[in-house]
Design an enzyme around this catalytic site. Structure first.
Site, mmCIF file in Angstrom:
data_model
loop_
_atom_site.group_PDB
_atom_site.id
_atom_site.type_symbol
_atom_site.label_atom_id
_atom_site.label_comp_id
_atom_site.label_asym_id
_atom_site.label_seq_id
_atom_site.Cartn_x
_atom_site.Cartn_y
_atom_site.Cartn_z
ATOM 1 N N LYS A 1 0.841 -1.214 0.000
ATOM 2 C CA LYS A 1 0.000 0.000 0.000
ATOM 3 C C LYS A 1 0.864 1.249 0.000
ATOM 4 O O LYS A 1 0.683 2.159 0.815
ATOM 5 C CB LYS A 1 -0.963 -0.009 1.185
ATOM 6 C CG LYS A 1 -1.929 -1.186 1.143
ATOM 7 C CD LYS A 1 -2.982 -1.104 2.195
ATOM 8 C CE LYS A 1 -3.874 -2.324 2.206
ATOM 9 N NZ LYS A 1 -3.197 -3.575 2.600
HETATM 10 O O1 LIG Z 1 -9.048 -3.349 1.668
HETATM 11 C C1 LIG Z 1 -8.165 -4.107 2.062
HETATM 12 C C2 LIG Z 1 -6.891 -4.087 1.525
HETATM 13 C C3 LIG Z 1 -5.977 -5.004 1.956
HETATM 14 N N1 LIG Z 1 -6.271 -5.907 2.912
HETATM 15 C C4 LIG Z 1 -5.223 -6.866 3.320
HETATM 16 O O2 LIG Z 1 -5.639 -8.182 2.972
HETATM 17 C C5 LIG Z 1 -5.287 -9.084 3.999
HETATM 18 C C6 LIG Z 1 -6.555 -9.669 4.611
HETATM 19 O O3 LIG Z 1 -6.235 -10.662 5.541
HETATM 20 P P1 LIG Z 1 -7.343 -11.671 6.140
HETATM 21 O O4 LIG Z 1 -6.604 -12.440 7.179
HETATM 22 O O5 LIG Z 1 -7.827 -12.535 5.011
HETATM 23 O O6 LIG Z 1 -8.416 -10.828 6.713
HETATM 24 C C7 LIG Z 1 -4.449 -8.300 4.994
HETATM 25 O O7 LIG Z 1 -3.100 -8.412 4.607
HETATM 26 C C8 LIG Z 1 -4.924 -6.877 4.798
HETATM 27 O O8 LIG Z 1 -3.943 -5.914 5.117
HETATM 28 C C9 LIG Z 1 -7.523 -5.933 3.434
HETATM 29 O O9 LIG Z 1 -7.865 -6.759 4.306
HETATM 30 N N2 LIG Z 1 -8.442 -5.025 2.992
#
Ligand SMILES: O=c1ccn([C@@H]2O[C@H](COP(=O)(O)O)[C@@H](O)[C@H]2O)c(=O)[nH]1
Length: 288
Positions: free
Chosen positions: A102
């Protein structure tokens, strides 16, 4: 900064990867609680073991992997070195890497971020990088241009999966929402690919948890012709049915990402791989 002549674009490689392995983007997020639940110590040794297990489980078995940079940065330069080795090993295996960093800054600094992650001579270049457009879509220009030049991609935050994102992303200026500005920006970048019948390489992040926001804001995600990274599946409550509701006719371009839900199947390589492969197969049924 170098940019070799590439023959395939990120969009093309992504399409090929998801056609072969299904649409799952498997996250590598070494949360403290996960690392410890795998019986590992939460230190650089534990991080290394956790990450190597993920690489062994996913490389060559899922199409796309998304390491979350933050969890490696926690450990400073030694943690970043673990991330770099993982990115190189995954790329070597042919598994695509979307680095979730990001990054976003004024153009001159953005150029350095682009060089760090998207140049051919970066230490461990990823196939794509998540970028934050809240300094303005055009501030991303160095990353957009370098990615295009090196056959890599970017995912621009559009509608993030967290509820707090609404306060910024739903805001309107002269009737155009911030999210729509990002969709239009990506659409313009992907216009040439569209005219050639290819998926573009400038994607958007649109969470699986955004409910009816796409419809409320009148976003035409299919028209943007880019991949749609959809985090929020699993641990954040997003389901396959949500993907259908959120994305509608843009479903074929959706890359659902799941981290904790998949990683909870560890620490064994086989169960972890099985969980990822099964999740991808289930998602393929929904997205078809
Ligand atoms: O809008 C967003 C952007 C990035 N993320 C990222 O994705 C993963 C989600 O992890 P989970 O364990 O599947 O919840 C994490 O690295 C976030 O920083 C997001 O969730 N939402």
């Amino acid at each position: 900064m170098t940019s070799a002549v590439t023959t395939t674009t990120f969009g093309e490689r992504l399409r090929a990867a998801t056609d072969s392995f299904g649409p799952l983007c498997a996250g590598i997020d070494p949360h403290r609680s996960l690392v410890e639940s795998w019986g590992l110590t939460y230190d650089v040794d534990g991080l290394t073991r956790f990450t190597e297990t993920c690489v062994e489980a996913f490389a060559g078995h899922v199409g796309v992997v998304k390491p979350q940079s933050a969890f490696f940065e926690v450990f400073g330069s030694r943690g970043v070195a673990v991330l770099e080795r993982a990115v190189l090993a995954l790329c070597e295996s042919g598994t695509l890497v979307v680095l979730d960093g990001k990054r976003g800054d004024i153009g001159s600094t953005m150029a350095a971020y682009a060089e760090a992650y998207l140049a051919d001579d970066a230490v461990a270049p990823a196939d794509a990088l998540t970028v934050s457009p809240y300094l303005g879509f055009e501030a991303l220009r160095p990353a957009l241009d370098l990615a295009a030049g090196t056959g890599r991609g970017v995912f621009v935050l559009g509608l993030t999966s967290n509820p707090e994102g609404r306060s910024v992303q739903h805001a309107r200026l002269r009737d155009v929402s911030v999210a729509e500005t990002m969709v239009r920006g990506a659409e313009a970048e992907n216009a040439q690919a569209r005219s050639q019948g290819r998926l573009g390489s400038v994607g958007l992040v649109v969470g699986a948890t955004v409910g009816s926001a796409v419809q409320e804001l009148g976003l035409d995600l299919a028209a943007c012709n880019g991949p749609l990274l959809a985090p929020g599946v699993g641990a954040q409550g997003g389901t396959s049915e949500d993907l259908r509701r959120v994305f509608g006719d843009a479903l074929p371009n959706v890359l659902p990402s799941s981290s904790r839900d998949v990683l909870s199947a560890g620490p064994g390589v086989e169960p972890l791989r099985e969980q990822a492969v099964r999740t991808s197969a289930n998602l393929a049924e929904i997205l078809r």
